[in-house]
Design a protein around this motif. Structure first.
Motif, PDB file in Angstrom:
ATOM      1  N   PHE A 257       0.834  -1.198   0.000  1.00 42.45           N
ATOM      2  CA  PHE A 257       0.000   0.000   0.000  1.00 42.45           C
ATOM      3  C   PHE A 257       0.874   1.257   0.000  1.00 42.45           C
ATOM      4  CE2 PHE A 257      -1.966   3.433   2.484  1.00 42.45           C
ATOM      5  CZ  PHE A 257      -3.063   3.703   1.697  1.00 42.45           C
ATOM      6  N   MET A 258       1.924   1.264   0.827  1.00 37.64           N
ATOM      7  CA  MET A 258       2.829   2.413   0.876  1.00 37.64           C
ATOM      8  C   MET A 258       3.550   2.579  -0.453  1.00 37.64           C
ATOM      9  SD  MET A 258       2.121   3.601   3.777  1.00 37.64           S
ATOM     10  CE  MET A 258       3.212   4.992   3.526  1.00 37.64           C
ATOM     11  N   HIS A 259       3.860   1.452  -1.107  1.00 36.62           N
ATOM     12  CA  HIS A 259       4.527   1.523  -2.405  1.00 36.62           C
ATOM     13  C   HIS A 259       3.630   2.201  -3.436  1.00 36.62           C
ATOM     14  CE1 HIS A 259       6.763   0.325  -5.988  1.00 36.62           C
ATOM     15  NE2 HIS A 259       5.667  -0.240  -6.454  1.00 36.62           N
ATOM     16  N   TYR A 260       2.379   1.758  -3.526  1.00 40.66           N
ATOM     17  CA  TYR A 260       1.470   2.341  -4.508  1.00 40.66           C
ATOM     18  C   TYR A 260       1.096   3.779  -4.151  1.00 40.66           C
ATOM     19  CZ  TYR A 260       0.915  -2.006  -7.086  1.00 40.66           C
ATOM     20  OH  TYR A 260       1.147  -3.113  -7.862  1.00 40.66           O
ATOM     21  N   LEU A 261       1.034   4.084  -2.873  1.00 36.29           N
ATOM     22  CA  LEU A 261       0.768   5.458  -2.460  1.00 36.29           C
ATOM     23  C   LEU A 261       1.922   6.365  -2.882  1.00 36.29           C
ATOM     24  CD1 LEU A 261      -1.039   7.462  -0.934  1.00 36.29           C
ATOM     25  CD2 LEU A 261       0.185   6.853   1.160  1.00 36.29           C
ATOM     26  N   PHE A 262       3.131   5.874  -2.700  1.00 38.68           N
ATOM     27  CA  PHE A 262       4.298   6.654  -3.122  1.00 38.68           C
ATOM     28  C   PHE A 262       4.318   6.828  -4.633  1.00 38.68           C
ATOM     29  CE2 PHE A 262       8.766   6.609  -4.615  1.00 38.68           C
ATOM     30  CZ  PHE A 262       9.145   7.847  -4.133  1.00 38.68           C
ATOM     31  N   MET A 263       4.023   5.763  -5.384  1.00 42.83           N
ATOM     32  CA  MET A 263       4.015   5.864  -6.840  1.00 42.83           C
ATOM     33  C   MET A 263       2.890   6.774  -7.332  1.00 42.83           C
ATOM     34  SD  MET A 263       6.706   4.329  -7.411  1.00 42.83           S
ATOM     35  CE  MET A 263       6.664   4.778  -9.144  1.00 42.83           C
ATOM     36  N   LEU A 264       1.786   6.850  -6.580  1.00 44.98           N
ATOM     37  CA  LEU A 264       0.737   7.820  -6.897  1.00 44.98           C
ATOM     38  C   LEU A 264       1.295   9.232  -6.779  1.00 44.98           C
ATOM     39  CD1 LEU A 264      -2.210   8.664  -7.447  1.00 44.98           C
ATOM     40  CD2 LEU A 264      -2.624   8.463  -4.979  1.00 44.98           C
ATOM     41  N   LEU A 265       2.085   9.468  -5.734  1.00 42.32           N
ATOM     42  CA  LEU A 265       2.708  10.767  -5.532  1.00 42.32           C
ATOM     43  C   LEU A 265       3.681  11.078  -6.675  1.00 42.32           C
ATOM     44  CD1 LEU A 265       2.097  12.586  -3.106  1.00 42.32           C
ATOM     45  CD2 LEU A 265       4.293  11.934  -2.139  1.00 42.32           C
ATOM     46  N   VAL A 266       4.440  10.074  -7.090  1.00 42.11           N
ATOM     47  CA  VAL A 266       5.362  10.249  -8.221  1.00 42.11           C
ATOM     48  C   VAL A 266       4.578  10.597  -9.488  1.00 42.11           C
ATOM     49  CG1 VAL A 266       7.047   9.105  -9.721  1.00 42.11           C
ATOM     50  CG2 VAL A 266       7.111   8.720  -7.252  1.00 42.11           C
ATOM     51  N   SER A 267       3.468   9.903  -9.698  1.00 41.77           N
ATOM     52  CA  SER A 267       2.644  10.143 -10.888  1.00 41.77           C
ATOM     53  C   SER A 267       2.076  11.558 -10.890  1.00 41.77           C
ATOM     54  CB  SER A 267       1.507   9.123 -10.965  1.00 41.77           C
ATOM     55  OG  SER A 267       2.005   7.813 -11.078  1.00 41.77           O
ATOM     56  N   ILE A 268       1.552  11.991  -9.751  1.00 41.13           N
ATOM     57  CA  ILE A 268       0.989  13.342  -9.666  1.00 41.13           C
ATOM     58  C   ILE A 268       2.064  14.394  -9.915  1.00 41.13           C
ATOM     59  CG2 ILE A 268      -0.064  15.015  -8.098  1.00 41.13           C
ATOM     60  CD1 ILE A 268      -1.495  12.692  -6.743  1.00 41.13           C
ATOM     61  N   THR A 269       3.228  14.201  -9.317  1.00 49.76           N
ATOM     62  CA  THR A 269       4.341  15.139  -9.511  1.00 49.76           C
ATOM     63  C   THR A 269       4.759  15.178 -10.970  1.00 49.76           C
ATOM     64  OG1 THR A 269       5.143  14.695  -7.273  1.00 49.76           O
ATOM     65  CG2 THR A 269       6.694  15.697  -8.815  1.00 49.76           C
ATOM     66  N   THR A 270       4.849  14.020 -11.584  1.00 48.96           N
ATOM     67  CA  THR A 270       5.251  13.941 -12.984  1.00 48.96           C
ATOM     68  C   THR A 270       4.243  14.632 -13.886  1.00 48.96           C
ATOM     69  OG1 THR A 270       6.365  11.834 -12.572  1.00 48.96           O
ATOM     70  CG2 THR A 270       5.852  12.360 -14.853  1.00 48.96           C
ATOM     71  N   VAL A 271       2.966  14.376 -13.650  1.00 47.71           N
ATOM     72  CA  VAL A 271       1.908  14.977 -14.467  1.00 47.71           C
ATOM     73  C   VAL A 271       1.908  16.491 -14.333  1.00 47.71           C
ATOM     74  CG1 VAL A 271      -0.586  15.157 -14.766  1.00 47.71           C
ATOM     75  CG2 VAL A 271       0.469  12.928 -14.421  1.00 47.71           C
ATOM     76  N   ALA A 272       2.042  16.982 -13.110  1.00 44.68           N
ATOM     77  CA  ALA A 272       2.026  18.425 -12.884  1.00 44.68           C
ATOM     78  C   ALA A 272       3.199  19.109 -13.581  1.00 44.68           C
ATOM     79  CB  ALA A 272       2.071  18.711 -11.385  1.00 44.68           C
ATOM     80  N   SER A 273       4.334  18.415 -13.678  1.00 50.93           N
ATOM     81  CA  SER A 273       5.526  18.988 -14.293  1.00 50.93           C
ATOM     82  C   SER A 273       5.561  18.777 -15.799  1.00 50.93           C
ATOM     83  CB  SER A 273       6.780  18.353 -13.675  1.00 50.93           C
ATOM     84  OG  SER A 273       6.757  18.425 -12.263  1.00 50.93           O
ATOM     85  N   PHE A 274       4.796  17.798 -16.268  1.00 54.40           N
ATOM     86  CA  PHE A 274       4.909  17.307 -17.642  1.00 54.40           C
ATOM     87  C   PHE A 274       4.630  18.392 -18.675  1.00 54.40           C
ATOM     88  CE2 PHE A 274       3.296  15.085 -21.393  1.00 54.40           C
ATOM     89  CZ  PHE A 274       4.251  14.108 -21.571  1.00 54.40           C
ATOM     90  N   ASP A 275       3.514  19.083 -18.543  1.00 52.23           N
ATOM     91  CA  ASP A 275       3.109  20.057 -19.560  1.00 52.23           C
ATOM     92  C   ASP A 275       4.051  21.256 -19.596  1.00 52.23           C
ATOM     93  OD1 ASP A 275       1.190  21.008 -21.567  1.00 52.23           O
ATOM     94  OD2 ASP A 275       0.781  22.567 -20.117  1.00 52.23           O
ATOM     95  N   ALA A 276       4.571  21.640 -18.432  1.00 52.77           N
ATOM     96  CA  ALA A 276       5.421  22.822 -18.372  1.00 52.77           C
ATOM     97  C   ALA A 276       6.809  22.565 -18.932  1.00 52.77           C
ATOM     98  CB  ALA A 276       5.519  23.306 -16.923  1.00 52.77           C
ATOM     99  N   VAL A 277       7.404  21.449 -18.564  1.00 51.74           N
ATOM    100  CA  VAL A 277       8.826  21.256 -18.872  1.00 51.74           C
ATOM    101  C   VAL A 277       9.120  20.019 -19.704  1.00 51.74           C
ATOM    102  CG1 VAL A 277       9.524  22.511 -16.803  1.00 51.74           C
ATOM    103  CG2 VAL A 277       9.218  20.043 -16.679  1.00 51.74           C
ATOM    104  N   GLY A 278       8.143  19.151 -19.921  1.00 49.41           N
ATOM    105  CA  GLY A 278       8.360  17.973 -20.735  1.00 49.41           C
ATOM    106  C   GLY A 278       8.996  16.822 -19.978  1.00 49.41           C
ATOM    107  N   ALA A 279       9.012  15.666 -20.622  1.00 48.30           N
ATOM    108  CA  ALA A 279       9.464  14.434 -19.970  1.00 48.30           C
ATOM    109  C   ALA A 279      10.940  14.462 -19.615  1.00 48.30           C
ATOM    110  CB  ALA A 279       9.162  13.238 -20.874  1.00 48.30           C
ATOM    111  N   ILE A 280      11.770  15.051 -20.476  1.00 50.90           N
ATOM    112  CA  ILE A 280      13.214  15.000 -20.258  1.00 50.90           C
ATOM    113  C   ILE A 280      13.605  15.724 -18.979  1.00 50.90           C
ATOM    114  CG2 ILE A 280      15.443  15.763 -21.165  1.00 50.90           C
ATOM    115  CD1 ILE A 280      14.400  15.192 -23.954  1.00 50.90           C
TER     116      ILE A 280
END
Length: 289
Positions: free
Chosen positions: A183-206
């Motif tokens: 559960f802690m693993h998936y909760l952490f990966m949810l946090l990673v996903s949200i952070t990635t998505v929020a940053s994605f449009d502004a700065v791109g994947a790289i």
């Protein structure tokens, strides 16, 4: 606030948030998972657009986060069935990203959604897409989203600091004392996903990958204390964002690319000069010894 100030604030929020999250990715030996999620969210964005025919709204965030969680689940599923984790990440990451690219090429048409934008982003356009807030005035949408995600990350890190610390260093011990490791693993990966998505449009994947990995890897070379490592990582993320912007202005080149390059510079400096693990420091100790 000036045009330049909004770009610097937005990029600094990316560097700070990714820097905080990245420490646990490094400790969990999941650096490549950051690369995978930062690319596979493209599939979620494309599918959300195909369903709604709109490039704005909460559905884009939901689609991207679901794609990130799908990536995490598939990697974990393949790994639990005997596939090496790095191989599982490679297969899932390339397959889902390829599906996203194919959908863009065949289904999206003339919408402003392309692979180059997904990889590099366009932070220079961030100050023009604004939202009006009471008492504050006009604020760029990307900056507001990143600030909200930063608050979520800080609250989550404080609330689950001990659990993530223990599951990162000794998951078997964590499970033995009753901590729900998966559960802690998936909760952490949810946090990673949200952070990635929020940053994605502004700065791109790289840049997302660079900010998630390089500052944390650099901080790891400077200290063995987790709390100090998190602070150093966040600071290096901000310094890389600001330094990269002025490097881009000086060279008249890609802002996101320069910021990603700046994270590499901070890592090289840390690799050479950090007092605990730096190459030059070790050479000096050998020479004096």
């Amino acid at each position: 606030m000036s045009y330049t100030a909004w770009i610097l604030i937005t990029a600094s929020l990316v560097g700070l948030t990714c820097g905080l999250i990245g420490v646990f990715l490094i400790l969990r030996k999941m650096a490549m998972m950051a690369d995978a999620i930062s690319h596979t969210v493209l599939l979620g964005i494309v599918v959300a657009y195909l369903v709604t025919q709109s490039l704005s709204g909460i559905h884009m965030l939901i689609g991207a986060v679901l794609a990130g969680l799908l990536t995490t689940f598939l990697v974990q599923w393949f790994h639990s069935r005997g596939v090496q984790e790095d191989a599982a990440i490679g297969v899932v990451f390339t397959t889902l990203f390829a599906i996203g690219v194919i959908l863009i090429a065949t289904k999206v048409g003339n919408a402003h959604l392309d692979v180059q934008h997904a990889l590099m982003g366009e932070i220079a356009f961030i100050p023009w897409n604004v939202i009006s807030l009471p008492l504050i005035g006009e604020v760029p949408r990307a900056t507001l989203m990143l600030f909200i995600v930063f608050i979520i990350v800080v609250v989550a890190l404080i609330a689950f600091y001990k659990e993530w610390k223990l599951t990162s260093f000794d998951p078997a011990l964590a499970a033995s004392i009753g901590i729900p490791v998966m559960f802690m693993h998936y909760l952490f990966m949810l946090l990673v996903s949200i952070t990635t998505v929020a940053s994605f449009d502004a700065v791109g994947a790289i840049m997302v990958v660079a900010m998630l990995i390089a500052p944390a890897a650099s901080a790891y070379l400077w200290t063995d204390r987790l709390s100090i490592m998190i602070m150093i990582s966040g600071l290096l993320g901000v310094l890389s964002a600001i330094g990269g912007y002025y490097l881009a202005v000086w060279l008249d080149t890609s802002i996101s690319g320069s910021m990603a390059f700046a994270t590499g510079i901070t890592f090289v400096i840390s690799f050479l000069f950090s007092p605990k693990h730096g190459i030059l420091w070790k050479m000096r100790k050998v020479g004096t010894g």
